[in-house]
Structure formats: structure tokens, C-alpha cells
Motif scaffolding. Structure first.
Motif, PDB file in Angstrom:
ATOM      1  N   ILE A 104       0.879  -1.165   0.000  1.00  0.00           N
ATOM      2  CA  ILE A 104       0.000   0.000   0.000  1.00  0.00           C
ATOM      3  C   ILE A 104       0.914   1.212   0.000  1.00  0.00           C
ATOM      4  O   ILE A 104       1.775   1.344   0.863  1.00  0.00           O
ATOM      5  N   LYS A 109      -2.951   5.750  -0.876  1.00  0.00           N
ATOM      6  CA  LYS A 109      -2.978   4.394  -0.313  1.00  0.00           C
ATOM      7  C   LYS A 109      -3.444   3.368  -1.348  1.00  0.00           C
ATOM      8  O   LYS A 109      -4.356   2.583  -1.131  1.00  0.00           O
ATOM      9  N   ARG A 110      -2.772   3.384  -2.495  1.00  0.00           N
ATOM     10  CA  ARG A 110      -3.109   2.483  -3.589  1.00  0.00           C
ATOM     11  C   ARG A 110      -2.302   1.189  -3.504  1.00  0.00           C
ATOM     12  O   ARG A 110      -1.293   1.113  -2.813  1.00  0.00           O
ATOM     13  N   LEU A 111      -2.754   0.181  -4.265  1.00  0.00           N
ATOM     14  CA  LEU A 111      -2.072  -1.108  -4.299  1.00  0.00           C
ATOM     15  C   LEU A 111      -1.018  -1.134  -5.395  1.00  0.00           C
ATOM     16  O   LEU A 111      -1.280  -0.742  -6.528  1.00  0.00           O
ATOM     17  N   PHE A 132      -6.736   1.914   0.634  1.00  0.00           N
ATOM     18  CA  PHE A 132      -6.615   0.635   1.333  1.00  0.00           C
ATOM     19  C   PHE A 132      -5.866   0.807   2.654  1.00  0.00           C
ATOM     20  O   PHE A 132      -4.999   1.675   2.800  1.00  0.00           O
ATOM     21  N   ALA A 144      -7.948  -7.128   0.707  1.00  0.00           N
ATOM     22  CA  ALA A 144      -7.537  -5.806   1.184  1.00  0.00           C
ATOM     23  C   ALA A 144      -8.709  -5.162   1.907  1.00  0.00           C
ATOM     24  O   ALA A 144      -9.873  -5.409   1.573  1.00  0.00           O
TER      25      ALA A 144
END
Length: 324
Positions: A104, A109-111, A132, A144
Motif C-alpha cells: 500500500i 494508499k493504492r495497491l 486501502f 484488502a
């Protein structure tokens, strides 16, 4: 165990806090490191350097794996460390060509993820954005969470073109919002059940602090992907460990010294960074799930309040250890 900084600072030596004996032990790790640790899985530490290069390091075997740097187009300057959390899907010692690092990353807060032997990272940019909070591998499935009880199934598939690239997609499996400030973690019970741990936070004058926990089991009842959340009142003798490391639930019958029906937690510094309430105090302890009381484990030295938070790790035994 907890990896904790020594009194001389993290660049000098790290120590191990033995949860079962309440003793801090000096250790001579086989790799000099002062990089920020952003995750722990299967006995490996996931670290990043100033260029956002990622290093996998097993402090017990001395094995080191260097991964490509994480490139990003986000405005991430205001988040120290940039990588909020990272996990491994499998142990690289056992599956050197069949593991992924999932992280993250950034203000949104991206994957981001990378497979073993990949040259670049694959990014997931949903519209609208999904911030996430935790990621974990449960069985063979990657999940997630956002804040509250919003849970997503993460699918990684090969692209339809002839390239060797992959694409990421998510499917919501549960959604509900709570009336109080919480952050969520996801793990798998020793019985293989999908558990969501809600960490209830109170906004103090200096920073948020943990005041309680709730645990929910996600039950798969229908043919679709949606699940029903059922609050549990007992961990069936298990113990849950949460923090910056991969969230885990273990049977206390297999881990002597761990108390049953307890949630062992370390600092949740990201929340305080976001709201600007970080005063250096570390929020860590043990929550008794039976009576709602709090207990202590590692007591941090006040002089170390601005050093990185302790990190859970399960020591691994390699063949050399057995020979010795």
C-alpha cells in the motif's frame, strides 16, 4: 518476537524482544541495515531505501533479495516512508519463483505489486480512489481492507495482450461503515476463517490511541462474492498480532508463551501522521479479548520515541541452524 532498536540507535544494532520470556536480546544480524522497514512476512523484512528501492532481507538466514524501485506519480512527499505497508504472498525461501510483494503506497494508499523475477511494479489506480488500509493472503486469495468493514478481494491476472504484464482488479465482498474512528486489519484464523480486526481509536490531545478492538468473521453464504460479517466474542484460544507487519492469527497451542484470546498490537503511526498528531509516543500493548482489559508487552525506552516502531516477526529456522 519483536524487532526493536537498540539503545545505541537503529543504525548500530537491532534487538529481539522475546514475547514468551519478556527479555530483550541483542542479536548480530548478518546484514547491515538502516533502511525503513515497511513490512514483515514469513520471517522476512521488507525494507526500502531513499530511492524507493525495495530489499527483502531474512535476518535469520542472511538472505537478501533486491527488487526494482517503486516508481510513482503521486505527490507523496509529506508521508515519511511512502510505503504504508507491504507483505509477501509466499516465503521466497521456499518459493523463489512464485511469490509476490504487495504494498500500500503513497498518499492515496493504492495497491502496488511485483512478482518474483518481474522488472517493474504493477500499479492499481481505481476511479474513484480506494484508500486501502491492510492487505493479506488468506488461503490462496489476496484480500484488502479500507477503514471500517469495507473488504475487497484482489485478483491478479495476466494481460490479454501478448506481453508478460499483469493487471489488478478488485471485487467488494463486504461493506459497512462504523460510527467511531477505527482502522481495520485482515487475517486468517487457525481454522481458516477470514477475520476482520477493527482497532478502535480515541482522539487524544497529542495523538490517537487504541481504546478497544472488535473482531468479525466473514461468512460466505451465497454464490456471489459478498459475505456476511458476524461479530465474534472469542478467538477460540488463538492470538492475533497486528501492526506494520503482516497481520497473523496463531494457535497458542503451537506458540508456547503466547496468551490465548489476546490481540498483540504495535504502533499505528500512519493515522497520527495523517492528522498531524504524532508526538513520538508509541501505542502498543496486549488486548485481553475476554474481559476488554489492556496489558503490556515490550516497554519502549522514552529516548527511542522518535525511532521506528517495533515490528513483529516469526523467526525462521534454516538448514544451517539445524546443522549447528
Amino acid at each position: 518476537m519483536l524487532i526493536v532498536p537498540s539503545k545505541d540507535g537503529p543504525e548500530k544494532q537491532h534487538c529481539l524482544y522475546d514475547l514468551t520470556t519478556n527479555i530483550v536480546r541483542s542479536v548480530d544480524f548478518k546484514f547491515y541495515f538502516n533502511k525503513r522497514c515497511c513490512g514483515s512476512s514469513f520471517g522476512w523484512l521488507i525494507m526500502r531505501d531513499e530511492t524507493l528501492g525495495i530489499v527483502l532481507f531474512n535476518p535469520f538466514s542472511g538472505a537478501v533479495i533486491y527488487l526494482p524501485p517503486v516508481a510513482t506519480y503521486d505527490d507523496i512527499e509529506w508521508i515519511p516512508g511512502h510505503i504504508i505497508k507491504a507483505i509477501l504472498t509466499k516465503d521466497p525461501s521456499l518459493y523463489p519463483n512464485d511469490y509476490m510483494v504487495v504494498s500500500i503506497f503513497g498518499t492515496y494508499k493504492r495497491l502496488y505489486l511485483i512478482r518474483a523475477n518481474d522488472k517493474t511494479w504493477t500499479y492499481y489506480y481505481p476511479t474513484p480512489n480506494i484508500p486501502f488500509n491492510d492487505i493479506n493472503i488468506c488461503g490462496d486469495t489476496l484480500y484488502a481492507t479500507e477503514y471500517y468493514l469495507n473488504v475487497w478481494k484482489v485478483e491478479v491476472e495476466n494481460s490479454e495482450d501478448e506481453s508478460s504484464s499483469i493487471c489488478i482488479s478488485v471485487k467488494m465482498v463486504h461493506t459497512i461503515e462504523m460510527g467511531h474512528m477505527v482502522t481495520s486489519y485482515i487475517t486468517e484464523s487457525s481454522k481458516g476463517e477470514l477475520l476482520i480486526v477493527l482497532r478502535i481509536l480515541d482522539s487524544g490531545e497529542e495523538q490517537f490511541e487504541t481504546v478497544g478492538f472488535e473482531v468479525y468473521k466473514l461468512i460466505h453464504e451465497n454464490e456471489d462474492e459478498m459475505r456476511r460479517a458476524v461479530e465474534v466474542k472469542s478467538l477460540d484460544g488463538g492470538a492475533i498480532f497486528i501492526g506494520d507487519s503482516q497481520s497473523i492469527c496463531v494457535s497458542t497451542k503451537e506458540f508456547a508463551g503466547c496468551l490465548p484470546n489476546r490481540i498483540y498490537f504495535t504502533d499505528n503511526r500512519y493515522v497520527n501522521l495523517v492528522v498531524g498528531k504524532l508526538d513520538g509516543t508509541q501505542d502498543l500493548g496486549v488486548f485481553n479479548f475476554e474481559d476488554g482489559s489492556f496489558e503490556d508487552h515490550y516497554i519502549a525506552d522514552p529516548a527511542q520515541k522518535n525511532l521506528p516502531s517495533p515490528m513483529w516477526i516469526i523467526p525462521t529456522i534454516c538448514s544451517k541452524d539445524l546443522d549447528d
